[in-house]
Every structure is written in C-alpha cells, then in structure tokens.
Design an enzyme around this catalytic site. Structure first.
Site, mmCIF file in Angstrom:
data_model
loop_
_atom_site.group_PDB
_atom_site.id
_atom_site.type_symbol
_atom_site.label_atom_id
_atom_site.label_comp_id
_atom_site.label_asym_id
_atom_site.label_seq_id
_atom_site.Cartn_x
_atom_site.Cartn_y
_atom_site.Cartn_z
ATOM 1 N N TYR A 141 -1.648 0.270 10.564
ATOM 2 C CA TYR A 141 -1.906 -0.383 9.266
ATOM 3 C C TYR A 141 -0.678 -0.246 8.351
ATOM 4 C CZ TYR A 141 -3.697 -0.839 4.480
ATOM 5 O OH TYR A 141 -3.856 -1.198 3.164
ATOM 6 N N SER A 180 0.814 -1.227 0.000
ATOM 7 C CA SER A 180 0.000 0.000 0.000
ATOM 8 C C SER A 180 0.842 1.270 0.000
ATOM 9 C CB SER A 180 -0.872 -0.006 1.255
ATOM 10 O OG SER A 180 -1.408 1.276 1.488
ATOM 11 N N GLU A 220 0.164 3.646 1.740
ATOM 12 C CA GLU A 220 0.208 4.076 3.148
ATOM 13 C C GLU A 220 1.594 3.847 3.748
ATOM 14 O OE1 GLU A 220 -2.008 5.225 5.918
ATOM 15 O OE2 GLU A 220 -2.745 6.220 4.146
HETATM 16 P P1 NAP Z 1 -11.441 -4.765 1.688
HETATM 17 O O1 NAP Z 1 -12.586 -4.447 0.788
HETATM 18 O O2 NAP Z 1 -11.400 -4.175 3.051
HETATM 19 O O3 NAP Z 1 -11.324 -6.369 1.812
HETATM 20 C C1 NAP Z 1 -10.552 -6.965 2.812
HETATM 21 C C2 NAP Z 1 -10.721 -8.466 2.706
HETATM 22 O O4 NAP Z 1 -9.909 -9.099 3.720
HETATM 23 C C3 NAP Z 1 -12.152 -8.981 2.929
HETATM 24 O O5 NAP Z 1 -12.428 -9.958 1.960
HETATM 25 C C4 NAP Z 1 -12.088 -9.604 4.313
HETATM 26 O O6 NAP Z 1 -12.961 -10.687 4.493
HETATM 27 C C5 NAP Z 1 -10.664 -10.141 4.292
HETATM 28 N N1 NAP Z 1 -10.164 -10.478 5.626
HETATM 29 C C6 NAP Z 1 -10.080 -9.668 6.715
HETATM 30 N N2 NAP Z 1 -9.571 -10.330 7.762
HETATM 31 C C7 NAP Z 1 -9.329 -11.602 7.336
HETATM 32 C C8 NAP Z 1 -8.807 -12.770 7.947
HETATM 33 N N3 NAP Z 1 -8.441 -12.784 9.240
HETATM 34 N N4 NAP Z 1 -8.684 -13.899 7.208
HETATM 35 C C9 NAP Z 1 -9.080 -13.911 5.921
HETATM 36 N N5 NAP Z 1 -9.592 -12.854 5.285
HETATM 37 C C10 NAP Z 1 -9.715 -11.699 5.978
HETATM 38 O O7 NAP Z 1 -10.061 -4.348 0.972
HETATM 39 P P2 NAP Z 1 -9.796 -3.946 -0.575
HETATM 40 O O8 NAP Z 1 -10.061 -2.496 -0.749
HETATM 41 O O9 NAP Z 1 -10.424 -4.961 -1.458
HETATM 42 O O10 NAP Z 1 -8.207 -4.101 -0.622
HETATM 43 C C11 NAP Z 1 -7.598 -5.359 -0.903
HETATM 44 C C12 NAP Z 1 -6.193 -5.364 -0.354
HETATM 45 O O11 NAP Z 1 -5.427 -4.321 -0.937
HETATM 46 C C13 NAP Z 1 -6.103 -5.132 1.163
HETATM 47 O O12 NAP Z 1 -5.010 -5.899 1.628
HETATM 48 C C14 NAP Z 1 -5.786 -3.644 1.281
HETATM 49 O O13 NAP Z 1 -5.100 -3.394 2.493
HETATM 50 C C15 NAP Z 1 -4.890 -3.467 0.071
HETATM 51 N N6 NAP Z 1 -4.895 -2.134 -0.519
HETATM 52 C C16 NAP Z 1 -6.073 -1.543 -0.883
HETATM 53 C C17 NAP Z 1 -6.069 -0.308 -1.498
HETATM 54 C C18 NAP Z 1 -7.354 0.359 -1.907
HETATM 55 O O14 NAP Z 1 -7.320 1.570 -2.180
HETATM 56 N N7 NAP Z 1 -8.466 -0.359 -2.002
HETATM 57 C C19 NAP Z 1 -4.838 0.339 -1.766
HETATM 58 C C20 NAP Z 1 -3.652 -0.306 -1.389
HETATM 59 C C21 NAP Z 1 -3.685 -1.545 -0.790
HETATM 60 P P3 NAP Z 1 -14.398 -10.596 5.278
HETATM 61 O O15 NAP Z 1 -15.407 -10.326 4.220
HETATM 62 O O16 NAP Z 1 -14.536 -11.938 5.876
HETATM 63 O O17 NAP Z 1 -14.258 -9.468 6.273
HETATM 64 N N1 GDD Z 2 -12.623 7.305 5.883
HETATM 65 C C1 GDD Z 2 -12.720 8.619 6.034
HETATM 66 N N2 GDD Z 2 -13.839 9.129 6.622
HETATM 67 N N3 GDD Z 2 -11.712 9.399 5.603
HETATM 68 C C2 GDD Z 2 -11.847 10.734 5.740
HETATM 69 C C3 GDD Z 2 -12.976 11.318 6.303
HETATM 70 C C4 GDD Z 2 -14.018 10.483 6.791
HETATM 71 O O1 GDD Z 2 -15.037 10.920 7.323
HETATM 72 N N4 GDD Z 2 -12.804 12.664 6.289
HETATM 73 C C5 GDD Z 2 -11.631 12.916 5.721
HETATM 74 N N5 GDD Z 2 -11.024 11.753 5.397
HETATM 75 C C6 GDD Z 2 -9.682 11.606 4.818
HETATM 76 C C7 GDD Z 2 -8.770 10.709 5.658
HETATM 77 O O2 GDD Z 2 -8.274 11.421 6.789
HETATM 78 C C8 GDD Z 2 -7.703 10.353 4.617
HETATM 79 O O3 GDD Z 2 -6.724 11.356 4.586
HETATM 80 C C9 GDD Z 2 -8.470 10.357 3.299
HETATM 81 O O4 GDD Z 2 -9.740 10.967 3.555
HETATM 82 C C10 GDD Z 2 -8.711 8.960 2.698
HETATM 83 O O5 GDD Z 2 -9.248 8.115 3.708
HETATM 84 P P1 GDD Z 2 -9.792 6.635 3.345
HETATM 85 O O6 GDD Z 2 -10.761 6.705 2.233
HETATM 86 O O7 GDD Z 2 -10.258 6.039 4.643
HETATM 87 O O8 GDD Z 2 -8.531 5.894 2.748
HETATM 88 P P2 GDD Z 2 -7.002 5.808 3.235
HETATM 89 O O9 GDD Z 2 -6.194 6.664 2.305
HETATM 90 O O10 GDD Z 2 -6.858 6.052 4.682
HETATM 91 O O11 GDD Z 2 -6.671 4.273 2.996
HETATM 92 C C11 GDD Z 2 -7.066 3.602 1.799
HETATM 93 O O12 GDD Z 2 -6.051 3.684 0.843
HETATM 94 C C12 GDD Z 2 -4.814 3.022 1.203
HETATM 95 C C13 GDD Z 2 -3.833 3.247 0.057
HETATM 96 O O13 GDD Z 2 -3.270 4.514 0.136
HETATM 97 C C14 GDD Z 2 -7.402 2.167 2.197
HETATM 98 O O14 GDD Z 2 -7.985 1.499 1.087
HETATM 99 C C15 GDD Z 2 -6.138 1.409 2.588
HETATM 100 O O15 GDD Z 2 -6.450 0.031 2.792
HETATM 101 C C16 GDD Z 2 -5.104 1.559 1.451
HETATM 102 O O16 GDD Z 2 -3.920 0.876 1.753
#
Ligand code: NAP
Ligand code: GDD
Length: 370
Positions: free
Chosen positions: A186, A162, A164
């Site tokens: 995280y 990520s 992050e």
């Molecule tokens: P998500 O929607 O939050 O999905 C997370 C998944 O992890 C769910 O299927 C959840 O299953 C599963 N999980 C949680 N705890 C588990 C456990 N103990 N054992 C097995 N499965 C478990 O995340 P996403 O947005 O699809 O992201 C996919 C991956 O990419 C994550 O690793 C996230 O950190 C990473 N990532 C995401 C982004 C983004 O912007 N979306 C960016 C960078 C990296 P349940 O349904 O059972 O809860």
């Molecule tokens: N969730 C949330 N809720 N975020 C808020 C809010 C609120 O009410 N108000 C402002 N924000 C700001 C957060 O402080 C952050 O700076 C930004 O919006 C994005 O927040 P999220 O959408 O929660 O995503 P994230 O950037 O913290 O994390 C996501 O992206 C990562 C990759 O950069 C997640 O998908 C992570 O799993 C992923 O790794």
C-alpha cells in the site's frame, strides 16, 4: 468530446453566452467537484463539506450493484453519482467529460494496509496506477500535451497521499521534506501516486497536488481499522454481546485526528494560487494502548480485562511510529485541526454504543470486520 482547436475549459461545451444556458446561469456559477472514493469515510465528509460551500458535487461509484450507494443516497441526497472504476481508463475519461469538473479529488483506493499484502497486484493497480488513470483522464479531456500547457481555469487535482509513505521513518516528526521508506505494498503504491502527481505538475504544468495525510478517524471509519475495531469492540463488550477483543501490535504509535478536519485541508490545498503538497496531521502521537485506555475508560471499562493479542493481526512489516509536523500547512494555508484525539475516540465509542443498542450493526454503516 474534445474541441478541434485549443483547450476546452472545465466548463467545456456548456460555456456561457449561448441562449440555451442563460436560464441556468446561476447554477453554472457554482463550482463543480468530482470525488472518487465518495462511498468511503473521507468521500462522505468531503461531499458534505463541498456541498455546504456551494459546490455541485459528483461522486464516482463502481460496480453494478454497489451496496454502499443506498447508504450514500440516504446520507447525501444532493450528490450526483456517476459510474466509473479506477481500473478502467475509458470510464474515467467519460466521467470527466460528462461532469466537466473544476476540481477532482482522487480519494479512491484499496486503503487497508493488510489487504495490500493479500492482494498486492490489485493494490498496485487501484491505489497506484489508478492515480495515473485519473490524471490521464484530466489531461486528455483538457487537451493538455507536452507542447500544450493548461490554460487558466484548468481542472485542479487532489491526490490522497498517505503518511504510510514515510514507513520506517528517517526523522520525527515528519515534514514535506522527510524521505519515504514505505513498509507495505500500500505504502509503495501511494508513493507511486505521490510522485506521479508531482510529475504531472512538473511535466504538463497541471494544478495537481498531494495531501500527505496522517491517520484520521470518525464514526464512519471502516470496521477493519484499529480505532473503529476498538470502538465497536468496546460497545459490544459494554452491551454484553462479547467479552474479548483480539488485536495485533499494541505498541504501534499513530498521529490520529478527525476526518472532518482533514477534508477541509484538501479543499484549502486546491484553493491556493500555486500547487503545493502539504503534510496534514495533529502533531500528537499515541500508542494503540493509549487508544485502548481512552476508549474503554470512556465506557467505564478496563481494557486489561478484555483485550487479547493475536498473532493473526501482526503485519509482515510494521510502521512503528508516525507523527506529523504540519507547520507548513498551518502557516501557508491556515489549516489547523479542531478536534482532539480524545474527542474523536469519545465520539466513536458513543456512536457505536448508540448504533448497537438501537439494533444496528457495523455493516449497516461502512465496512466489514476484517
Ligand atoms: P475508504 O473508506 O477505504 O474508501 C475507499 C474508497 O475507494 C471507497 O469509496 C471505495 O469504493 C473506493 N474504491 C476502491 N476501489 C475502487 C476502484 N477500483 N474504483 C473506484 N473506487 C474504488 O478510505 P478513506 O479512509 O475514506 O480514505 C480516502 C483516501 O485517503 C484513500 O485513498 C486512502 O488511502 C487515503 N488516506 C486515508 C487516510 C485515513 O486515515 N483515512 C490517511 C491517509 C490517506 P467502494 O465503496 O466501491 O469499495
Ligand atoms: N487494523 C488493525 N487491526 N490494526 C491493528 C490491530 C488490529 O487488530 N492491532 C494493532 N493494530 C495496529 C496496526 O498494526 C497499526 O500499527 C495501527 O494499529 C493502525 O492500523 P490501522 O488502523 O489499520 O491503520 P494504518 O495506520 O495501517 O493505515 C491507515 O492510516 C494510513 C495513514 O497513515 C489507513 O487509513 C491508510 O489508508 C492510511 O494511509
């Protein structure tokens, strides 16, 4: 069940030439993928993409009565499910043994950054040590050890790293060489998973790579993340269910893309001759205020009339600005995003207006409101 001598191939005991398997030779030729986190946003897009590429797709699901399994069945009828949990090493070994995958995509994690402060230890266990357990399952099932390298046809591993991890960024935009300075439990757990993946590649010669993905969104995004919280908020206000939307830091900037584009990058990374980590993002950064402008204007509203800032949503430590330099991915593996920020936000607001006006709720799809 490991063979007594040598390595098992990813196809393992089902290997061809035995008469029992000749009838299923055609099916046997398709590649097989195991996805952890299949019930999440990326898991569903990746499963659809790999199925369209001719893969036999298996998804790992946890829990006895996981409510998301019913939704998953409706969406992805062809995907086969297997039980397992990133907290349980034995279940992961059993899953890899049973599926005999060519490719494993580790998408499972506690992925919501604020939850990683509320449940820091669990985040370390799942998002961090979970990576170790998946890698160990592959290593053990493939018979790999310090003195025995994987052969050809080894299981390929993708880790969902990520942006992050960059946290308090040392340079902008961020590349594969930018040092990490994570700002949340995280981000720290993801950094552990990232370095461990690199370490298993270097220690055991495994084909193990990490995609350092920047934020990617879609109508399937969990309702706790800011894009979906806003698209749902806009839909509720437009339809007259609510008047206000409470948010935290509006000046934070992110590089937001479309999830469907990003799963293509995961697959491309595993299809290369050499295992290499890549940064994946659009290279364009927007603030939460820009996001509000885009989403509210799409629905003919002005966000200044509805948005209230609330200290409850301010994080103990913030990542102020993220922006990807994905030129290495573009040049080496031919990956480019197709959907713009404006398009993905429009797609999300449109989908939520449709969902709520047809009597649905966000929880009917994925995630609860945080
Ligand atoms: P998500 O929607 O939050 O999905 C997370 C998944 O992890 C769910 O299927 C959840 O299953 C599963 N999980 C949680 N705890 C588990 C456990 N103990 N054992 C097995 N499965 C478990 O995340 P996403 O947005 O699809 O992201 C996919 C991956 O990419 C994550 O690793 C996230 O950190 C990473 N990532 C995401 C982004 C983004 O912007 N979306 C960016 C960078 C990296 P349940 O349904 O059972 O809860
Ligand atoms: N969730 C949330 N809720 N975020 C808020 C809010 C609120 O009410 N108000 C402002 N924000 C700001 C957060 O402080 C952050 O700076 C930004 O919006 C994005 O927040 P999220 O959408 O929660 O995503 P994230 O950037 O913290 O994390 C996501 O992206 C990562 C990759 O950069 C997640 O998908 C992570 O799993 C992923 O790794």
């Amino acid at each position: 069940m490991l063979p007594r001598h040598g390595l098992i191939s990813p196809r393992g005991p089902r290997a061809a030439n035995h008469p029992v398997w000749t009838a299923t030779l055609e099916a046997d030729l398709s590649r097989r993928a195991l996805i952890t986190g299949i019930t999440g946003q990326d898991g569903t897009y990746l499963a659809e993409y790999l199925t369209a590429q001719g893969y036999e797709v298996w998804g790992l699901v946890r829990g006895q009565q996981n409510p998301r399994v019913r939704q998953l069945r409706q969406l992805l009828g062809e995907v086969r499910l297997i039980r397992g949990d990133l907290l349980d090493q034995g279940s992961l070994i059993s899953a890899v043994e049973r599926v005999q995958p060519d490719e494993v995509y580790n998408l499972a994690a506690i992925s919501y950054v604020p939850m990683s402060w509320a449940q820091a230890e669990l985040t370390g266990e799942v998002t961090g040590l979970g990576v170790l357990r998946v890698l160990e399952a592959i290593r053990v099932c493939s018979g790999i050890s310090a003195s025995r390298s994987p052969g050809r046809g080894q299981i390929r591993f993708y880790q969902a790293s990520s942006s992050e991890m960059f946290g308090m960024v040392r340079e902008s935009p961020q590349t594969e060489q930018t040092p990490f300075h994570p700002r949340s439990p995280y981000g720290v757990a993801k950094s552990y998973g990232h370095f461990l993946t690199q370490n298993y590649r270097e220690s055991y010669g495994m084909f193990a790579v990490s995609g350092v993905l920047f934020n990617h969104e879609s109508p399937r995004r969990g309702a706790e993340f800011v894009t979906r919280k806003i698209s749902l908020g806009v839909a509720k206000i437009k339809l007259g269910y609510e008047r206000q939307l409470r948010l935290g830091n509006l000046s934070a900037r992110r590089d937001w893309g479309f999830a469907g584009d990003y799963v293509r990058a995961m697959h491309l990374m595993l299809g290369q001759d050499e295992p290499v980590d890549y940064v994946i993002g659009t290279g364009v950064t927007h603030s939460v205020e820009d996001l509000l402008d885009e989403a509210f204007t799409f629905a003919g509203l002005d966000w200044h009339d509805h948005v209230v800032t609330d200290a409850a949503f301010i994080r103990p430590a913030e990542v102020d600005k993220l922006c990807a330099d994905a030129s290495a991915a573009r040049e080496n593996i031919g990956w480019e995003p197709k959907i713009t920020f404006e398009e993905v936000i429009g797609m999300m607001v449109e989908a939520d207006l449709e969902l709520l006006s047809s009597g649905g709720q966000a929880e009917d799809w994925f995630g609860d409101t945080w």
